[in-house]
Write an enzyme that holds these catalytic residues in place. Structure first.
Site, PDB file in Angstrom:
ATOM      1  N   ASP A  21      -9.291  -9.770   8.776  1.00  0.00           N
ATOM      2  CA  ASP A  21      -8.810  -8.411   8.497  1.00  0.00           C
ATOM      3  C   ASP A  21      -9.827  -7.302   8.755  1.00  0.00           C
ATOM      4  OD1 ASP A  21      -6.435  -6.968   7.578  1.00  0.00           O
ATOM      5  OD2 ASP A  21      -7.608  -6.408   5.826  1.00  0.00           O
ATOM      6  N   ARG A  69       0.849  -1.198   0.000  1.00  0.00           N
ATOM      7  CA  ARG A  69       0.000   0.000   0.000  1.00  0.00           C
ATOM      8  C   ARG A  69       0.886   1.249   0.000  1.00  0.00           C
ATOM      9  NH1 ARG A  69      -1.962   0.951   4.245  1.00  0.00           N
ATOM     10  NH2 ARG A  69      -1.189  -0.770   5.508  1.00  0.00           N
ATOM     11  N   THR A 108      -4.111 -12.259  11.017  1.00  0.00           N
ATOM     12  CA  THR A 108      -4.371 -13.545  10.360  1.00  0.00           C
ATOM     13  C   THR A 108      -3.949 -14.686  11.280  1.00  0.00           C
ATOM     14  OG1 THR A 108      -4.001 -12.520   8.222  1.00  0.00           O
ATOM     15  CG2 THR A 108      -3.895 -14.921   8.294  1.00  0.00           C
ATOM     16  N   ARG A 114       2.443 -12.042  -0.384  1.00  0.00           N
ATOM     17  CA  ARG A 114       1.113 -12.422   0.128  1.00  0.00           C
ATOM     18  C   ARG A 114       0.566 -13.650  -0.583  1.00  0.00           C
ATOM     19  NH1 ARG A 114      -1.534  -8.755   4.112  1.00  0.00           N
ATOM     20  NH2 ARG A 114       0.042  -7.162   4.422  1.00  0.00           N
ATOM     21  N   SER A 116      -1.381  -3.355  10.307  1.00  0.00           N
ATOM     22  CA  SER A 116      -1.001  -4.253   9.224  1.00  0.00           C
ATOM     23  C   SER A 116       0.269  -5.026   9.575  1.00  0.00           C
ATOM     24  CB  SER A 116      -0.773  -3.447   7.946  1.00  0.00           C
ATOM     25  OG  SER A 116      -1.943  -2.722   7.652  1.00  0.00           O
ATOM     26  N   ALA A 117       0.239  -6.321   9.268  1.00  0.00           N
ATOM     27  CA  ALA A 117       1.362  -7.219   9.528  1.00  0.00           C
ATOM     28  C   ALA A 117       1.745  -7.267  11.008  1.00  0.00           C
ATOM     29  CB  ALA A 117       2.574  -6.868   8.654  1.00  0.00           C
ATOM     30  N   CYS A 118       0.729  -7.218  11.886  1.00  0.00           N
ATOM     31  CA  CYS A 118       0.971  -7.324  13.330  1.00  0.00           C
ATOM     32  C   CYS A 118       0.194  -8.463  13.973  1.00  0.00           C
ATOM     33  CB  CYS A 118       0.662  -6.000  14.006  1.00  0.00           C
ATOM     34  SG  CYS A 118       1.860  -4.717  13.589  1.00  0.00           S
ATOM     35  N   LYS A 154      -9.527  -2.337   1.570  1.00  0.00           N
ATOM     36  CA  LYS A 154      -9.281  -1.170   2.424  1.00  0.00           C
ATOM     37  C   LYS A 154     -10.097   0.045   1.966  1.00  0.00           C
ATOM     38  CE  LYS A 154      -6.959  -3.773   4.732  1.00  0.00           C
ATOM     39  NZ  LYS A 154      -5.818  -3.979   5.581  1.00  0.00           N
ATOM     40  N   TYR A 210      -1.164  -3.405  -6.766  1.00  0.00           N
ATOM     41  CA  TYR A 210      -0.905  -4.259  -5.601  1.00  0.00           C
ATOM     42  C   TYR A 210      -1.956  -4.134  -4.493  1.00  0.00           C
ATOM     43  CZ  TYR A 210       2.048  -7.310  -2.808  1.00  0.00           C
ATOM     44  OH  TYR A 210       2.545  -8.388  -2.122  1.00  0.00           O
ATOM     45  N   ARG A 257       2.802  -3.683  17.666  1.00  0.00           N
ATOM     46  CA  ARG A 257       4.129  -4.296  17.693  1.00  0.00           C
ATOM     47  C   ARG A 257       5.049  -3.341  18.435  1.00  0.00           C
ATOM     48  NH1 ARG A 257       6.854  -7.877  13.916  1.00  0.00           N
ATOM     49  NH2 ARG A 257       4.898  -8.261  12.851  1.00  0.00           N
ATOM     50  N   HIS A 302     -10.697  -2.401  11.293  1.00  0.00           N
ATOM     51  CA  HIS A 302      -9.570  -3.236  10.832  1.00  0.00           C
ATOM     52  C   HIS A 302      -9.350  -4.339  11.868  1.00  0.00           C
ATOM     53  CE1 HIS A 302      -5.070  -3.300   9.417  1.00  0.00           C
ATOM     54  NE2 HIS A 302      -5.793  -4.152   8.730  1.00  0.00           N
TER      55      HIS A 302
END
Ligand code: GTP
Ligand code: SPV
Ligand code: MN
Length: 595
Positions: free
Chosen positions: A287, A70, A267, A379, A262-264, A220, A211, A410, A240
């Protein structure tokens, strides 16, 4: 055009977009398997996709090295006044932004097909669901939208019957001159990328990137930025958040929604398999959560998506076995490495690192290579129904009643493993002040600490101060039926830079304590930052954590917390007049408790 569109708004929008973008052809998608296969064959033939011989019906894509995540710096909330977009969003006046983008869109689909993708966020026909139509010149977007959203001629039928929709215009911004060979991943340079939202007219215009969240506009752009603005107007929440169902050994169900940046870890937590005996976890979403107050006065959540666009690096049978089983077949991999026997690979996937790979840039790679084989934001796209622990109620139109909210981020230091809010207002304060180290899910520096309120900094489609008011108002409306609020940090490190907490399946120990708190069964101690479990309150059976590590993980260092205050004050100051008075009081209370 392959079908006749009866919806007048849709028909005239398609014509308008076609006149502007000047595609060679227009094709309206029906979401069928046959369409997916046809599209994928084209992508294989053009050299954009690579077929993975080791995984059934699975494909690898490599993006342009400049188009890997993003682009928050190029993302805009275009409200009539700058003030309405607030301090967390980039803003350009609608007339100016539209003029600029019309210039870019002019002729941008020359040499390409314009795909019209009718999709539903949420089960088709459910009262909570929203219909979108994405116009895109990217066949990669089409196949991903097939998995991530409900693309169907049923949606077109609803549109034909007069249902409204959210127009989502997308172009990769790379017209193809006659006779010129296409590149595998066409896109536009950074300075002409625009991910634009017009929340006052429920409209999305995206240009220049192919992307993820820049291009799959249901995610998003629609389900968070536009939906959050709608939710505020209509009295619900678009967040989110992952959604999961935890079942105790006694068979009691708890529904948890958790917001991490994101990415913390969303999932991973959504599919987590508890290490604590007798507890069961099922995934509802990984998500995004849309939540409405139900007839029972509780907050009910649905997952508007139908697939996972998950971070590949770090995913393995030891960290997230359920994700590994989800991606056994029918997967789109983007920016993973390619093994010599035709499989996808990424850092952390296997204990043994392959002796040779083709990296995400298409170059030979060996363990001696300096660069990562997979991009850190590589991904997988896979349908939710393939997840072995998908909850049987994941598509229930009325959603699931939420018992617990978790916020987090994080943080290598300062923030302990878990604490509980003293009240809803305190919980909103915890969400409002959440901070996290930046990740490669966005283009930009990685590892910089920033305030990311409710993990919504990049996704809130209006003034963040108003968003905080909206959350406070929601608490008043829910009263005693409001979910309990907790804060977690799985990422605290020791002096050697190692994670103190094992994480993943052991996060169930923390969730178990939360459920017991809800039931009034587990104890806690008061600390300046919130209620924390004493060691005897956490189920740590079978965990090999040294007492000093455990102590550090649970420690609240007063000096470190006092040092946070000026940053929170500066963060709050950006909201100006729109900062809720009650959150100012929460900050004063924290300062008092810290002494
Ligand atoms: P988005 O899809 O960007 O919104 O990300 P996400 O919040 O779903 O994050 P995800 O679960 O994909 O995790 C991102 C990275 O964090 C992966 O590399 C995971 O392996 C890692 N991770 C997730 N949970 C844990 C945990 O409990 N402990 C540790 N140490 N790492 C974790
Ligand atoms: C995120 O960045 O939070 C994601 C990936 O979930 S993307 O779809 O690219 O936004
Ligand atoms: Mn996300």
């Amino acid at each position: 055009m392959n079908v006749t569109v009866k919806n007048k708004k849709l028909d005239s929008w398609i014509k308008e977009a076609a006149a502007m973008c000047q595609p060679d052809a227009i094709y309206v998608c029906d979401g069928t398997r046959e369409e997916y296969d046809r599209m994928m064959s084209k992508l294989l033939a053009s050299g954009s996709a690579i077929s993975l011989t080791k995984r059934s019906n699975s494909y690898l894509f490599r993006s342009d090295p400049s188009d890997v995540a993003r682009v928050e710096d190029r993302t805009f909330i275009s409200t009539s006044s700058k003030e309405e977009a607030g301090p967390t969003n980039n803003w350009i006046a609608p007339a100016e932004l539209k003029a600029t983008m019309r210039g870019l869109y002019k002729g941008c689909m020359k040499g390409r097909t314009m795909y019209v993708i009718p999709f539903s966020m949420g089960p088709i026909g459910s009262p909570i669901s929203k219909i979108g139509v994405e116009i895109s010149d990217s066949p990669y977007v089409v196949v991903n939208m097939h998995i991530m959203t409900r693309v169907s001629s049923k949606v077109l039928a609803l549109l034909d019957a007069g249902e409204d929709f959210i127009p989502c215009l997308h172009s990769i911004g790379a017209p193809l001159p006659p006779g010129q060979k296409d590149v595998p991943w066409p896109c536009a340079p950074m300075e002409s990328k625009y991910i634009s939202h017009f929340p006052e007219e429920n409209l999305i215009w995206s240009y220049g990137s192919g992307y993820g969240g820049n291009a799959l506009l249901g995610k998003k752009c629609l389900a968070l930025r536009i939906a959050s603005a709608m939710a505020r107007r209509e009295g619900w929440l678009a967040e989110h958040m992952l959604i999961l169902r935890l079942t105790s050994p006694e068979g009691k169900q708890y529904h948890i929604a958790a917001a991490f940046p994101s990415a913390c870890g969303k999932t991973n937590l959504a599919m987590m398999q508890p290490s604590v005996k007798g507890w069961k976890c099922e995934c509802i979403g990984d998500d995004i959560a849309w939540m409405k107050v139900g007839g029972d006065g509780r907050l009910h959540a649905i997952n508007p998506e139908s697939g996972f666009f998950g971070v590949a690096p770090g995913t393995s049978y030891s960290t997230n076995p359920m994700a590994m089983d989800t991606i056994g077949k029918n997967v789109i991999f983007t920016n993973c490495a390619l093994t010599d026997d035709g499989d996808a690979w990424w850092e952390g996937m296997t204990d043994d690192v392959p002796a040779h790979l083709i990296d995400w840039k298409g170059r030979d790679w060996t363990p001696e290579s300096k660069a990562d084989a997979a991009h850190p934001n590589a991904r997988f796209t896979a349908h939710a129904s393939q997840c072995p622990v998908i909850c049987k109620d994941w598509e229930k139109p009325e959603g699931v009643p939420i018992d617990i909210f978790i916020f987090g981020g994080r943080r290598g230091s300062v923030v302990p493993l878990v604490y509980e809010a003293y009240s809803w207002e305190h919980g909103v304060f915890l969400g409002a002040t959440a901070a996290s180290e930046t990740t490669s899910a966005n283009i930009g520096a990685v590892g910089n600490l920033r305030r990311d309120p409710f993990a919504m900094k990049p996704f809130c489609g209006y003034h963040m101060g108003d968003y905080l008011h909206h959350w406070l108002a929601m608490g008043e409306r829910l009263g005693s039926r409001a979910p309990r609020i907790f804060y977690v940090n799985w990422f605290r490190k020791n002096g050697d830079g190692k994670f103190l907490w094992p994480g993943f399946s052991d996060n169930s120990r923390v969730l178990k304590w939360m459920c017991e708190r809800v039931d009034g069964k587990a104890g806690a101690r008061e600390t300046p930052i919130g209620l924390m479990p004493r060691e005897e309150d956490l189920d740590l059976a079978g965990l090999s954590l040294t007492p000093p590590d455990m102590q550090e993980l649970m420690s609240v260092n007063i000096a470190e917390w006092k040092a946070e205050i000026p940053d929170i004050e500066a963060h709050f100051a950006t909201f100006g007049e729109r900062l809720p008075e009650r959150l100012k009081h929460q900050l004063q209370d924290l300062v008092k408790r810290l002494g």
